[in-house]
Design an enzyme around this catalytic site. Structure first.
Site, PDB file in Angstrom:
ATOM      1  N   SER A  43      98.342  24.113  -4.627  1.00 52.22           N
ATOM      2  CA  SER A  43      98.411  25.917  -3.392  1.00 52.22           C
ATOM      3  C   SER A  43      97.831  26.109  -4.651  1.00 52.22           C
ATOM      4  O   SER A  43      99.145  25.727  -5.810  1.00 52.22           O
ATOM      5  CB  SER A  43      99.665  25.968  -2.373  1.00 52.22           C
ATOM      6  OG  SER A  43      99.126  27.124  -2.338  1.00 52.22           O
ATOM      7  N   SER A  44      97.669  26.946  -4.676  1.00 49.90           N
ATOM      8  CA  SER A  44      97.554  27.688  -6.019  1.00 49.90           C
ATOM      9  C   SER A  44      98.632  28.772  -6.380  1.00 49.90           C
ATOM     10  O   SER A  44      98.775  29.439  -7.757  1.00 49.90           O
ATOM     11  CB  SER A  44      96.029  28.468  -5.754  1.00 49.90           C
ATOM     12  OG  SER A  44      96.271  29.687  -4.292  1.00 49.90           O
ATOM     13  N   CYS A  45      99.720  29.273  -5.123  1.00 51.60           N
ATOM     14  CA  CYS A  45     100.681  29.321  -5.638  1.00 51.60           C
ATOM     15  C   CYS A  45     101.695  28.566  -6.437  1.00 51.60           C
ATOM     16  O   CYS A  45     102.308  29.212  -6.865  1.00 51.60           O
ATOM     17  CB  CYS A  45     100.839  30.227  -4.208  1.00 51.60           C
ATOM     18  SG  CYS A  45     101.634  28.727  -3.195  1.00 51.60           S
ATOM     19  N   TYR A  88     108.255  26.995  -0.910  1.00 52.72           N
ATOM     20  CA  TYR A  88     107.234  26.445  -1.091  1.00 52.72           C
ATOM     21  C   TYR A  88     106.386  25.913  -2.293  1.00 52.72           C
ATOM     22  O   TYR A  88     105.910  24.392  -2.465  1.00 52.72           O
ATOM     23  CB  TYR A  88     106.562  27.328   0.040  1.00 52.72           C
ATOM     24  CG  TYR A  88     104.775  26.510  -0.091  1.00 52.72           C
ATOM     25  CD1 TYR A  88     104.915  25.827   0.777  1.00 52.72           C
ATOM     26  CD2 TYR A  88     104.023  27.327  -0.729  1.00 52.72           C
ATOM     27  CE1 TYR A  88     103.278  25.652   1.439  1.00 52.72           C
ATOM     28  CE2 TYR A  88     102.367  26.827  -0.242  1.00 52.72           C
ATOM     29  CZ  TYR A  88     102.212  25.869   0.422  1.00 52.72           C
ATOM     30  OH  TYR A  88     101.081  25.536   0.698  1.00 52.72           O
ATOM     31  N   LYS A  97     105.062  22.198  -3.702  1.00 51.23           N
ATOM     32  CA  LYS A  97     103.942  21.361  -3.836  1.00 51.23           C
ATOM     33  C   LYS A  97     103.995  21.223  -5.261  1.00 51.23           C
ATOM     34  O   LYS A  97     102.644  20.252  -5.668  1.00 51.23           O
ATOM     35  CB  LYS A  97     102.726  22.968  -3.587  1.00 51.23           C
ATOM     36  CG  LYS A  97     102.639  23.275  -2.107  1.00 51.23           C
ATOM     37  CD  LYS A  97     102.269  21.844  -2.003  1.00 51.23           C
ATOM     38  CE  LYS A  97     101.342  22.489  -0.128  1.00 51.23           C
ATOM     39  NZ  LYS A  97     100.788  21.007   0.046  1.00 51.23           N
ATOM     40  N   HIS A 126      96.097  36.096   6.693  1.00 52.07           N
ATOM     41  CA  HIS A 126      95.980  36.149   4.954  1.00 52.07           C
ATOM     42  C   HIS A 126      94.316  37.365   5.630  1.00 52.07           C
ATOM     43  O   HIS A 126      93.742  37.405   6.784  1.00 52.07           O
ATOM     44  CB  HIS A 126      95.826  35.090   4.429  1.00 52.07           C
ATOM     45  CG  HIS A 126      96.138  34.675   3.585  1.00 52.07           C
ATOM     46  ND1 HIS A 126      97.712  35.156   2.738  1.00 52.07           N
ATOM     47  CD2 HIS A 126      96.977  33.062   4.140  1.00 52.07           C
ATOM     48  CE1 HIS A 126      98.204  34.027   3.191  1.00 52.07           C
ATOM     49  NE2 HIS A 126      98.489  33.023   3.060  1.00 52.07           N
TER      50      HIS A 126
HETATM   51  P1  GDP Z   1      97.395  37.587  -1.069  1.00 49.17           P
HETATM   52  O1  GDP Z   1      96.399  36.553  -2.183  1.00 49.17           O
HETATM   53  O2  GDP Z   1      98.926  36.651  -0.859  1.00 49.17           O
HETATM   54  O3  GDP Z   1      97.401  38.875  -1.815  1.00 49.17           O
HETATM   55  O4  GDP Z   1      96.863  37.635   0.337  1.00 49.17           O
HETATM   56  P2  GDP Z   1      96.416  37.912   1.166  1.00 49.17           P
HETATM   57  O5  GDP Z   1      95.154  38.235   1.939  1.00 49.17           O
HETATM   58  O6  GDP Z   1      97.711  38.577   2.313  1.00 49.17           O
HETATM   59  O7  GDP Z   1      96.107  39.637   0.499  1.00 49.17           O
HETATM   60  C1  GDP Z   1      94.831  40.257  -0.321  1.00 49.17           C
HETATM   61  C2  GDP Z   1      94.763  41.397  -0.325  1.00 49.17           C
HETATM   62  O8  GDP Z   1      94.348  41.915   1.152  1.00 49.17           O
HETATM   63  C3  GDP Z   1      96.410  42.108  -0.912  1.00 49.17           C
HETATM   64  O9  GDP Z   1      95.668  43.047  -2.136  1.00 49.17           O
HETATM   65  C4  GDP Z   1      96.167  42.333   0.964  1.00 49.17           C
HETATM   66  O10 GDP Z   1      96.932  43.592   0.990  1.00 49.17           O
HETATM   67  C5  GDP Z   1      94.762  43.503   0.800  1.00 49.17           C
HETATM   68  N1  GDP Z   1      94.951  43.182   2.185  1.00 49.17           N
HETATM   69  C6  GDP Z   1      94.081  44.033   3.258  1.00 49.17           C
HETATM   70  N2  GDP Z   1      94.351  44.633   4.699  1.00 49.17           N
HETATM   71  C7  GDP Z   1      94.301  43.520   4.787  1.00 49.17           C
HETATM   72  C8  GDP Z   1      95.416  42.818   6.184  1.00 49.17           C
HETATM   73  O11 GDP Z   1      95.116  43.514   6.529  1.00 49.17           O
HETATM   74  N3  GDP Z   1      96.225  41.961   5.987  1.00 49.17           N
HETATM   75  C9  GDP Z   1      96.630  41.558   4.792  1.00 49.17           C
HETATM   76  N4  GDP Z   1      97.419  40.043   5.010  1.00 49.17           N
HETATM   77  N5  GDP Z   1      95.879  41.456   3.406  1.00 49.17           N
HETATM   78  C10 GDP Z   1      95.460  42.251   3.396  1.00 49.17           C
END
Ligand code: GDP
Length: 322
Positions: free
Chosen positions: A108-110, A137, A141, A180
């Site tokens: 995983s990239s994390c 987690y 990985k 996400h």
């Molecule tokens: P990350 O790559 O671990 O940050 O995964 P996320 O997919 O949860 O978030 C990616 C980006 O999308 C962040 O900047 C969030 O603030 C933004 N974002 C905007 N709207 C949403 C939403 O409805 N859900 C999530 N999860 N992120 C959102």
């Protein structure tokens, strides 16, 4: 891989595992074992060994492992770490014992350092502290990668580790708050359209950039690595589209047909300003994504509508691979 290649994909309930099974079945590129109800509980090493003894897979894709968003990482770090460690121990062990000729492990990239230079090169792995919220987690990985490397060194097994970029697609977690960004926005844009809302709230400023790859392209990349990459170094699976969250939100709204306005809620966290993988080694081997971002979103929304009609979305995937 050929139609007769005995193949096992662990984690058929994960985003990539499921896409990989669909791809291999549709293209008739493998004889699959352990699909659906036949998949062994890979956290149970005895069950996994028994399965391998019977199925004797020549090619193994190890995608299994509990994962989730920040909420699950905060609440259940022990479960996340144990599930991933146990599954990896038993699948790699059985693959060695029963002579698999190739294993592709999905990390995983994390597991990259939180402050790694962008786009992230595999050389950065292990050079700094990981994001603390998902450390349990991510450490599991990371350990999976090191276990593959140890098997290679000690036994000469052809176990390769791949670090996939952020995927999206059918069978993702489409809950409004849990998923996400792409599936969460798709769900909220769809509901907003149905209700006739004037606006759709997008978390954060919209400025952060992320790399997105369609799950089916990630599945194609896994199959490509199984066939074309045998190196000691891990390999990034990316090469997708690098977009701002504002662009993502506009595209999702347009595909869903939500015509209201977008409101960026800056009280919600942005997270990292940019997250992307350097996938040059994979691209230089000759792999390319085959889906444009728009087409992938359209296919995902078509699946969402079908699943939504069947009320399957909310109950769909509990476990997501990131
Ligand atoms: P990350 O790559 O671990 O940050 O995964 P996320 O997919 O949860 O978030 C990616 C980006 O999308 C962040 O900047 C969030 O603030 C933004 N974002 C905007 N709207 C949403 C939403 O409805 N859900 C999530 N999860 N992120 C959102």
């Amino acid at each position: 891989m050929t139609p007769g290649t005995r193949t096992f994909v662990s984690g058929g309930n994960t985003l990539i595992g499921r896409a990989l099974i669909d791809l291999l079945l549709e293209e008739g590129r493998a004889e699959l074992f352990g699909v659906g109800r036949d998949e062994p509980d890979v956290t149970d090493s005895r069950a996994t060994e028994k399965f391998f003894e019977y199925a004797r897979p020549q090619v193994v894709f190890h995608c299994a492992g509990l994962s989730g968003g920040i909420g699950l990482n905060r609440a259940k770090p022990v479960e996340l770490m144990r599930d991933n460690l146990l599954g990896t121990l038993s699948v790699l062990g059985a693959a060695k014992t029963f002579g698999a000729r190739k294993l592709v492990y999905l990390a995983s990239s994390c597991a990259y350092p939180k402050l790694a230079a962008q786009p992230m090169r595999v050389e950065a792995l292990g050079t700094g502290a990981m994001e603390p919220t998902s450390e349990a987690y991510s450490t599991a990985k990371f350990a999976g990668w090191k276990l593959c490397a140890a098997y290679r060194r000690e036994f000469g097994t052809n176990f390769v580790t791949a670090f996939p970029a952020n995927g999206f697609g059918p069978h993702d977690d489409f809950t409004a708050d849990g998923g996400h960004v792409i599936p969460a926005l798709m769900r909220r844009a769809h509901d907003a359209k149905e209700r006739g809302d004037a606006e759709l709230v997008v978390w954060g400023t919209g400025a952060p950039r992320r790399e997105f790859v369609y799950a089916r392209d990630l599945a194609r990349a896994c199959a490509f690595v199984a066939e074309h990459y045998d190196g000691d170094a891990p390999i990034n699976l990316g090469g997708g589209t690098d977009l701002s969250i504002a662009d993502v939100a506009r595209e999702v709204a347009s595909v869903v047909g939500f015509r209201g306005r977008l409101r960026f809620d800056a009280t919600k966290p942005d997270g990292a300003p940019l997250k992307a993988l350097d996938s040059l080694p994979l691209l230089e081997l000759g792999w390319q994504p085959s889906y444009g971002f728009r087409a992938a979103l359209e296919e995902t929304y078509a699946w969402f509508l079908r699943a939504n009609a069947a009320r399957a979305v909310e109950t769909g995937r509990e476990l997501a691979t990131r």
